[in-house]
Scaffold this motif. Structure first.
Motif, PDB file in Angstrom:
ATOM      1  N   ARG A  60       1.285   8.764 -15.512  1.00  0.00           N
ATOM      2  CA  ARG A  60       0.777   8.170 -16.698  1.00  0.00           C
ATOM      3  C   ARG A  60      -0.311   8.709 -16.839  1.00  0.00           C
ATOM      4  O   ARG A  60      -1.612   8.584 -16.337  1.00  0.00           O
ATOM      5  N   PHE A  61      -0.370   9.222 -18.343  1.00  0.00           N
ATOM      6  CA  PHE A  61      -1.331   9.976 -18.699  1.00  0.00           C
ATOM      7  C   PHE A  61      -1.342  10.112 -20.404  1.00  0.00           C
ATOM      8  O   PHE A  61      -0.240   9.907 -20.966  1.00  0.00           O
ATOM      9  N   MET A  62      -2.357  10.870 -20.902  1.00  0.00           N
ATOM     10  CA  MET A  62      -2.115  11.277 -22.316  1.00  0.00           C
ATOM     11  C   MET A  62      -2.435  12.580 -22.591  1.00  0.00           C
ATOM     12  O   MET A  62      -2.856  13.272 -21.902  1.00  0.00           O
ATOM     13  N   VAL A  63      -1.503  13.136 -23.544  1.00  0.00           N
ATOM     14  CA  VAL A  63      -1.863  14.540 -24.180  1.00  0.00           C
ATOM     15  C   VAL A  63      -1.483  14.426 -25.529  1.00  0.00           C
ATOM     16  O   VAL A  63      -1.299  13.407 -26.232  1.00  0.00           O
ATOM     17  N   ASN A  64      -1.983  15.703 -26.030  1.00  0.00           N
ATOM     18  CA  ASN A  64      -1.995  15.791 -27.407  1.00  0.00           C
ATOM     19  C   ASN A  64      -0.551  15.871 -27.967  1.00  0.00           C
ATOM     20  O   ASN A  64       0.038  16.617 -27.312  1.00  0.00           O
ATOM     21  N   GLY A  65      -0.284  15.256 -29.137  1.00  0.00           N
ATOM     22  CA  GLY A  65       1.089  15.083 -29.539  1.00  0.00           C
ATOM     23  C   GLY A  65       1.666  16.387 -29.711  1.00  0.00           C
ATOM     24  O   GLY A  65       2.973  16.377 -29.305  1.00  0.00           O
ATOM     25  N   LYS A  66       1.115  17.427 -30.144  1.00  0.00           N
ATOM     26  CA  LYS A  66       1.850  18.878 -30.162  1.00  0.00           C
ATOM     27  C   LYS A  66       2.349  19.190 -28.864  1.00  0.00           C
ATOM     28  O   LYS A  66       3.172  20.242 -28.805  1.00  0.00           O
ATOM     29  N   HIS A  67       1.955  18.669 -27.772  1.00  0.00           N
ATOM     30  CA  HIS A  67       2.456  19.145 -26.604  1.00  0.00           C
ATOM     31  C   HIS A  67       3.372  18.453 -25.744  1.00  0.00           C
ATOM     32  O   HIS A  67       4.011  18.569 -24.656  1.00  0.00           O
ATOM     33  N   CYS A  68       4.183  17.380 -26.563  1.00  0.00           N
ATOM     34  CA  CYS A  68       5.011  16.480 -25.970  1.00  0.00           C
ATOM     35  C   CYS A  68       6.341  17.043 -25.434  1.00  0.00           C
ATOM     36  O   CYS A  68       6.923  16.552 -24.518  1.00  0.00           O
ATOM     37  N   ILE A  69       6.760  17.964 -26.186  1.00  0.00           N
ATOM     38  CA  ILE A  69       8.150  18.707 -25.948  1.00  0.00           C
ATOM     39  C   ILE A  69       7.741  19.664 -24.649  1.00  0.00           C
ATOM     40  O   ILE A  69       8.657  19.460 -23.845  1.00  0.00           O
ATOM     41  N   GLU A  70       6.618  20.026 -24.604  1.00  0.00           N
ATOM     42  CA  GLU A  70       6.388  20.655 -23.215  1.00  0.00           C
ATOM     43  C   GLU A  70       6.259  19.897 -22.104  1.00  0.00           C
ATOM     44  O   GLU A  70       6.935  20.383 -21.055  1.00  0.00           O
ATOM     45  N   VAL A  71       5.720  18.925 -21.996  1.00  0.00           N
ATOM     46  CA  VAL A  71       5.646  17.899 -21.045  1.00  0.00           C
ATOM     47  C   VAL A  71       7.088  17.573 -20.457  1.00  0.00           C
ATOM     48  O   VAL A  71       7.488  17.356 -19.627  1.00  0.00           O
ATOM     49  N   LEU A  72       7.835  17.192 -21.757  1.00  0.00           N
ATOM     50  CA  LEU A  72       9.221  16.553 -21.277  1.00  0.00           C
ATOM     51  C   LEU A  72      10.088  17.992 -20.923  1.00  0.00           C
ATOM     52  O   LEU A  72      11.093  17.482 -19.687  1.00  0.00           O
ATOM     53  N   ASN A  73       9.852  18.951 -21.294  1.00  0.00           N
ATOM     54  CA  ASN A  73      10.583  20.190 -20.580  1.00  0.00           C
ATOM     55  C   ASN A  73      10.130  20.357 -19.311  1.00  0.00           C
ATOM     56  O   ASN A  73      10.887  20.800 -18.508  1.00  0.00           O
ATOM     57  N   TRP A  74       8.735  20.016 -18.936  1.00  0.00           N
ATOM     58  CA  TRP A  74       8.449  20.293 -17.664  1.00  0.00           C
ATOM     59  C   TRP A  74       9.099  19.355 -16.605  1.00  0.00           C
ATOM     60  O   TRP A  74       9.547  19.513 -15.687  1.00  0.00           O
TER      61      TRP A  74
END
Length: 251
Positions: free
Chosen positions: A114-128
């Motif tokens: 449960r955390f926040m990241v900058n929007g442009k990194h959302c896909i990287e988070v999901l791929n991880w």
């Protein structure tokens, strides 16, 4: 000149097509977060695993009280934990939950997804997340903490059990009034597969009168759809929206 221009941009076109194909299941999210208004907006992630624990022979389910939200019943389970250090997450502009943008962090919730990241990194988070690397793969830890350590279930009978994952549900870029931010929510739903001894125990447990002071309740399908537990004409507890996922409903 046109030939030269095409030769120059061809590698970028190919790369763009490859990126689009690799992210075809999240194409709308990809463009919204890479190129549109969400690119530089902090997005909150909440990624969890939940257990569907059905009483054998009945359309009833075992729910537990949320330890953070007063008087709310919900499925056993919760946020997955990550095992890696912060290096990769810091690259994404990672911010842990706090009282302002989430549910805060304590000793038990440290390293929760449960955390926040900058929007442009959302896909990287999901791929991880999809790789399954350096994170929990199921909510067995929560099962132990919420049901065995509390004595709700007999640890001798339920110490070993089988389960299967039955679905994944996600909601992308929804606005949360509670957290005042956009969220990406992901839930993996697992179903407990009880053996004969575990089935017998669950049936006997369901015969008890609901007493929320014990930290759990046996709730029927209609109550889950209505998101409230009513007894003798009085609401004794609300039920979290995400509980609908264990009865194959969305929210």
């Amino acid at each position: 000149m046109i030939t030269t221009l095409f030769t120059t941009i061809k590698p970028f076109l190919i790369k763009g097509a490859n990126v689009a194909w690799e992210n075809r299941n999240q194409l709308a999210l990809y463009f919204k977060t890479k190129f549109w208004k969400y690119r530089n907006v902090d997005i909150r992630f909440s990624i969890s695993g939940l257990y569907k624990i059905q009483i054998p022979g009945a359309n009833k389910y075992l729910l537990v009280l949320n330890r953070r939200i007063e008087n709310q019943l919900q499925p056993v389970g919760g946020a997955y934990k990550r095992y890696a250090d912060d290096t990769l997450f810091n690259k994404w502009g990672y911010k842990p939950d706090n009282l302002k943008n989430g549910l805060d962090v304590d000793e038990k919730s440290s390293s929760d997804l449960r955390f926040m990241v900058n929007g442009k990194h959302c896909i990287e988070v999901l791929n991880w997340f999809d790789t399954g690397n350096e994170r929990e793969l199921d909510p067995k830890r929560e099962f132990k903490e919420e049901l065995l350590d509390t004595g709700i279930l007999d640890s001798a009978i339920f110490q070993n059990f089988n389960h299967k994952r039955i679905r994944r549900f996600s909601k992308n870029l929804i606005w949360s009034d509670f957290f005042s931010c956009y969220e990406i929510l992901i839930y993996d739903i697992f179903e407990l597969i009880p053996n004969d001894a575990q089935k017998k125990y669950l049936v006997e447990l369901s015969k008890q009168k609901n007493d929320l002071s014990k930290g759990f309740a046996i709730v029927d399908c209609d109550s889950i759809e209505q998101l409230r537990l009513i007894e003798n004409g009085t609401q004794i507890s609300r039920i979290g929206q995400h509980t609908k996922l264990i009865i194959n409903k969305d929210f």
